[in-house]
Scaffold this active site. Structure first.
Site, PDB file in Angstrom:
ATOM      1  N   HIS A 135      -7.777   3.774  -3.926  1.00 22.97           N
ATOM      2  CA  HIS A 135      -9.019   4.116  -3.220  1.00 22.97           C
ATOM      3  C   HIS A 135      -9.237   5.614  -3.272  1.00 22.97           C
ATOM      4  O   HIS A 135      -8.303   6.406  -3.158  1.00 22.97           O
ATOM      5  CB  HIS A 135      -9.095   3.531  -1.807  1.00 22.97           C
ATOM      6  CG  HIS A 135      -8.161   4.073  -0.775  1.00 22.97           C
ATOM      7  ND1 HIS A 135      -8.300   5.334  -0.221  1.00 22.97           N
ATOM      8  CD2 HIS A 135      -7.098   3.512  -0.150  1.00 22.97           C
ATOM      9  CE1 HIS A 135      -7.358   5.517   0.695  1.00 22.97           C
ATOM     10  NE2 HIS A 135      -6.594   4.435   0.756  1.00 22.97           N
TER      11      HIS A 135
ATOM     12  N   ARG B 139     -13.952   4.714  -0.830  1.00 25.14           N
ATOM     13  CA  ARG B 139     -13.856   4.897   0.622  1.00 25.14           C
ATOM     14  C   ARG B 139     -14.918   5.906   1.047  1.00 25.14           C
ATOM     15  O   ARG B 139     -15.049   6.964   0.422  1.00 25.14           O
ATOM     16  CB  ARG B 139     -12.455   5.412   0.973  1.00 25.14           C
ATOM     17  CG  ARG B 139     -12.375   6.073   2.346  1.00 25.14           C
ATOM     18  CD  ARG B 139     -10.944   6.365   2.758  1.00 25.14           C
ATOM     19  NE  ARG B 139     -10.861   7.485   3.664  1.00 25.14           N
ATOM     20  CZ  ARG B 139      -9.741   7.931   4.238  1.00 25.14           C
ATOM     21  NH1 ARG B 139      -8.591   7.329   3.993  1.00 25.14           N
ATOM     22  NH2 ARG B 139      -9.744   8.978   5.027  1.00 25.14           N
TER      23      ARG B 139
ATOM     24  N   ASP C 198      -3.470   5.165  -2.301  1.00 24.38           N
ATOM     25  CA  ASP C 198      -4.396   6.140  -1.717  1.00 24.38           C
ATOM     26  C   ASP C 198      -4.370   7.382  -2.589  1.00 24.38           C
ATOM     27  O   ASP C 198      -3.363   8.110  -2.625  1.00 24.38           O
ATOM     28  CB  ASP C 198      -3.881   6.451  -0.301  1.00 24.38           C
ATOM     29  CG  ASP C 198      -4.724   7.463   0.449  1.00 24.38           C
ATOM     30  OD1 ASP C 198      -5.680   8.016  -0.135  1.00 24.38           O
ATOM     31  OD2 ASP C 198      -4.411   7.694   1.639  1.00 24.38           O
TER      32      ASP C 198
ATOM     33  N   ASN D  82      -9.428  -0.792   7.704  1.00 28.66           N
ATOM     34  CA  ASN D  82      -8.208   0.000   7.878  1.00 28.66           C
ATOM     35  C   ASN D  82      -7.783  -0.081   9.341  1.00 28.66           C
ATOM     36  O   ASN D  82      -8.324   0.614  10.190  1.00 28.66           O
ATOM     37  CB  ASN D  82      -8.499   1.447   7.460  1.00 28.66           C
ATOM     38  CG  ASN D  82      -7.327   2.382   7.706  1.00 28.66           C
ATOM     39  OD1 ASN D  82      -6.188   1.938   7.852  1.00 28.66           O
ATOM     40  ND2 ASN D  82      -7.610   3.673   7.741  1.00 28.66           N
TER      41      ASN D  82
ATOM     42  N   GLU E 254     -11.970   8.738  -1.972  1.00 25.48           N
ATOM     43  CA  GLU E 254     -12.868   8.957  -0.829  1.00 25.48           C
ATOM     44  C   GLU E 254     -13.876  10.080  -1.076  1.00 25.48           C
ATOM     45  O   GLU E 254     -13.708  10.886  -2.003  1.00 25.48           O
ATOM     46  CB  GLU E 254     -12.035   9.241   0.419  1.00 25.48           C
ATOM     47  CG  GLU E 254     -11.333  10.580   0.409  1.00 25.48           C
ATOM     48  CD  GLU E 254     -10.101  10.628   1.331  1.00 25.48           C
ATOM     49  OE1 GLU E 254      -9.405   9.603   1.501  1.00 25.48           O
ATOM     50  OE2 GLU E 254      -9.828  11.717   1.861  1.00 25.48           O
TER      51      GLU E 254
ATOM     52  N   ASP F 147      -1.264  15.104   6.830  1.00 29.86           N
ATOM     53  CA  ASP F 147      -2.190  14.489   5.862  1.00 29.86           C
ATOM     54  C   ASP F 147      -3.433  15.369   5.708  1.00 29.86           C
ATOM     55  O   ASP F 147      -4.507  15.027   6.173  1.00 29.86           O
ATOM     56  CB  ASP F 147      -2.555  13.090   6.399  1.00 29.86           C
ATOM     57  CG  ASP F 147      -3.471  12.308   5.475  1.00 29.86           C
ATOM     58  OD1 ASP F 147      -3.529  12.631   4.275  1.00 29.86           O
ATOM     59  OD2 ASP F 147      -4.127  11.366   5.961  1.00 29.86           O
TER      60      ASP F 147
ATOM     61  N   CYS G 111      -7.217  13.647   7.746  1.00 32.89           N
ATOM     62  CA  CYS G 111      -7.020  12.234   8.075  1.00 32.89           C
ATOM     63  C   CYS G 111      -8.378  11.664   8.498  1.00 32.89           C
ATOM     64  O   CYS G 111      -9.167  12.332   9.166  1.00 32.89           O
ATOM     65  CB  CYS G 111      -6.015  12.123   9.219  1.00 32.89           C
ATOM     66  SG  CYS G 111      -6.083  10.546  10.077  1.00 32.89           S
TER      67      CYS G 111
ATOM     68  N   ASP H 243      -6.611   9.837  -2.213  1.00 29.90           N
ATOM     69  CA  ASP H 243      -7.403  10.852  -1.499  1.00 29.90           C
ATOM     70  C   ASP H 243      -8.745  11.083  -2.220  1.00 29.90           C
ATOM     71  O   ASP H 243      -9.505  10.152  -2.388  1.00 29.90           O
ATOM     72  CB  ASP H 243      -6.601  12.150  -1.335  1.00 29.90           C
ATOM     73  CG  ASP H 243      -5.435  12.012  -0.364  1.00 29.90           C
ATOM     74  OD1 ASP H 243      -5.477  11.096   0.474  1.00 29.90           O
ATOM     75  OD2 ASP H 243      -4.488  12.799  -0.444  1.00 29.90           O
TER      76      ASP H 243
ATOM     77  N   GLU I 118     -14.418   3.940   6.365  1.00 32.59           N
ATOM     78  CA  GLU I 118     -13.341   4.522   7.178  1.00 32.59           C
ATOM     79  C   GLU I 118     -13.757   4.710   8.641  1.00 32.59           C
ATOM     80  O   GLU I 118     -14.906   5.045   8.945  1.00 32.59           O
ATOM     81  CB  GLU I 118     -12.913   5.860   6.568  1.00 32.59           C
ATOM     82  CG  GLU I 118     -11.880   6.658   7.352  1.00 32.59           C
ATOM     83  CD  GLU I 118     -10.514   5.984   7.505  1.00 32.59           C
ATOM     84  OE1 GLU I 118     -10.450   4.780   7.842  1.00 32.59           O
ATOM     85  OE2 GLU I 118      -9.488   6.684   7.314  1.00 32.59           O
TER      86      GLU I 118
ATOM     87  N   TYR J 106       0.845  -1.202   0.000  1.00 31.43           N
ATOM     88  CA  TYR J 106       0.000   0.000   0.000  1.00 31.43           C
ATOM     89  C   TYR J 106       0.869   1.236   0.000  1.00 31.43           C
ATOM     90  O   TYR J 106       1.877   1.289   0.706  1.00 31.43           O
ATOM     91  CB  TYR J 106      -0.847  -0.022   1.276  1.00 31.43           C
ATOM     92  CG  TYR J 106      -1.763   1.159   1.501  1.00 31.43           C
ATOM     93  CD1 TYR J 106      -2.854   1.392   0.661  1.00 31.43           C
ATOM     94  CD2 TYR J 106      -1.571   2.026   2.572  1.00 31.43           C
ATOM     95  CE1 TYR J 106      -3.722   2.457   0.896  1.00 31.43           C
ATOM     96  CE2 TYR J 106      -2.443   3.093   2.810  1.00 31.43           C
ATOM     97  CZ  TYR J 106      -3.511   3.298   1.966  1.00 31.43           C
ATOM     98  OH  TYR J 106      -4.374   4.342   2.201  1.00 31.43           O
TER      99      TYR J 106
END
Ligand SMILES: C[C@](O)(C(=O)O)[C@H](CC(=O)O)C(=O)O
Ligand SMILES: [Mg+2]
Length: 299
Positions: free
Chosen positions: A115, A160, A88, A212, A117, A61, A125, A90, A190, A46
């Site tokens: 992924h 996500r 990721d 996660n 989101e 983040d 985060c 975002d 999440e 990942y």
């Protein structure tokens, strides 16, 4: 070329998800970590958005890194490791056309899965307070844009949802179902708090669900077995090695400062020989010798 390398990264990722329940996916913040994960026998890796921000840029983040920043790290890792990598991305870094560009670039860089989101562009985060999410319509549009943009059907688009903290469980599940309808291949709910939360997702959607299991967040450190018992098919450890490495590095810097030598620390260090084994260093050195050493000696 063997059969493995002929299959697309997405195909290999899907096969591994089907073969192991759940598939463990370990965060590798750089190419060398990817090699170490492979050496330890892991099947999937990942690239964490937080990891890129923290480790590559020294930033929090909070949506400050770009597509180009993440791509650079993906390319370095895929050049060093054959393991399928989940990335990721975002919020996808922009509107529909930018999301399309993100997907195409990730595929070209050798990623297996991404992924995306439903937080607003100014993201946070997933385990911090005061998150905000876009409407479910906008999230569905993100998924449609992503699915439409992929070149290979097996490239994995994982949706996500950060909705639990903002709108509650019903809304989070509804969003997951809408994303699956829009073509999402897998779901990442999440910041879940209980095993029952995961069970509700695995019962609601007929695609694989990811847990996660990030440390010091909202989710307890559920084991592989516990997650398997509620039907979770992927378990993510996004920053576990990074957190351990960071503490170890800080200790080394402090001890050097305090003691003026590192004699008590070598016991915890990877040796030169072990480093070289991981890197296949001797093979490279032999290549050099074969190419150039003979010439110089016969001169
Ligand atoms: C998974 C995550 O998106 C990441 O970027 O690695 C983070 C992990 C973390 O901050 O612990 C998240 O859960 O938001
Ligand atoms: Mg992230």
């Amino acid at each position: 070329m063997n059969i493995t390398s002929q299959q697309s990264p997405g195909t290999r990722f899907r096969q591994r998800v089907s073969a192991q329940s759940p598939l463990q996916i370990v965060g590798t913040i750089n190419a060398y970590c990817a090699m170490l994960a492979e050496q330890a026998g892991h099947q999937a890796i990942y690239l964490s958005g937080a990891g890129v921000a923290n480790a590559s840029f020294g930033l929090p983040d909070l949506g400050m890194t770009s597509l180009a920043d993440v791509l650079e790290d993906v390319r370095r890792i895929t050049a060093a490791s054959q393991l399928p990598i989940l990335v990721d991305i975002d919020t996808g870094f922009g509107g529909a056309l930018t999301i399309a560009r993100t997907i195409k670039s990730m595929e070209q860089a050798g990623a297996a899965a991404v992924h995306i989101e439903d937080q607003v562009q100014q993201k946070r985060c997933g385990h911090r307070p005061n998150k905000a999410i876009v409407t479910s319509e906008e999230m569905v549009d993100r998924i449609k844009a992503a699915v439409d943009a992929r070149t290979h059907d097996d490239f994995v688009i994982m949706a996500r949802t950060d909705a639990l903290a903002v709108e509650g469980m019903e809304s989070a599940i509804e969003r997951a179902c809408l994303c699956v309808e829009a073509g999402a291949d897998m779901i990442f709910p999440e910041a879940m708090a209980t095993l029952d939360d995961y069970q509700r997702f695995t019962q609601a959607v007929n695609v694989p669900v990811l847990a996660n299991i990030t440390e010091f967040g909202k989710t307890p450190l559920f084991s592989r077995e516990e997650l398997a018992s509620v039907g979770v098919q992927l378990v993510l450890y996004p920053l576990s090695a990074f957190r351990a490495m960071s503490k170890a590095a800080l200790n080394v810097y402090q001890q050097l400062n305090e003691k003026g030598h590192q004699r008590d620390l070598t016991i915890d260090m990877q040796t030169r020989e072990a480093l070289y084994q991981t890197l296949n260093y001797h093979h490279y050195e032999q290549t050099l010798d074969r190419l150039f050493l003979k010439e110089t000696t016969t001169d």
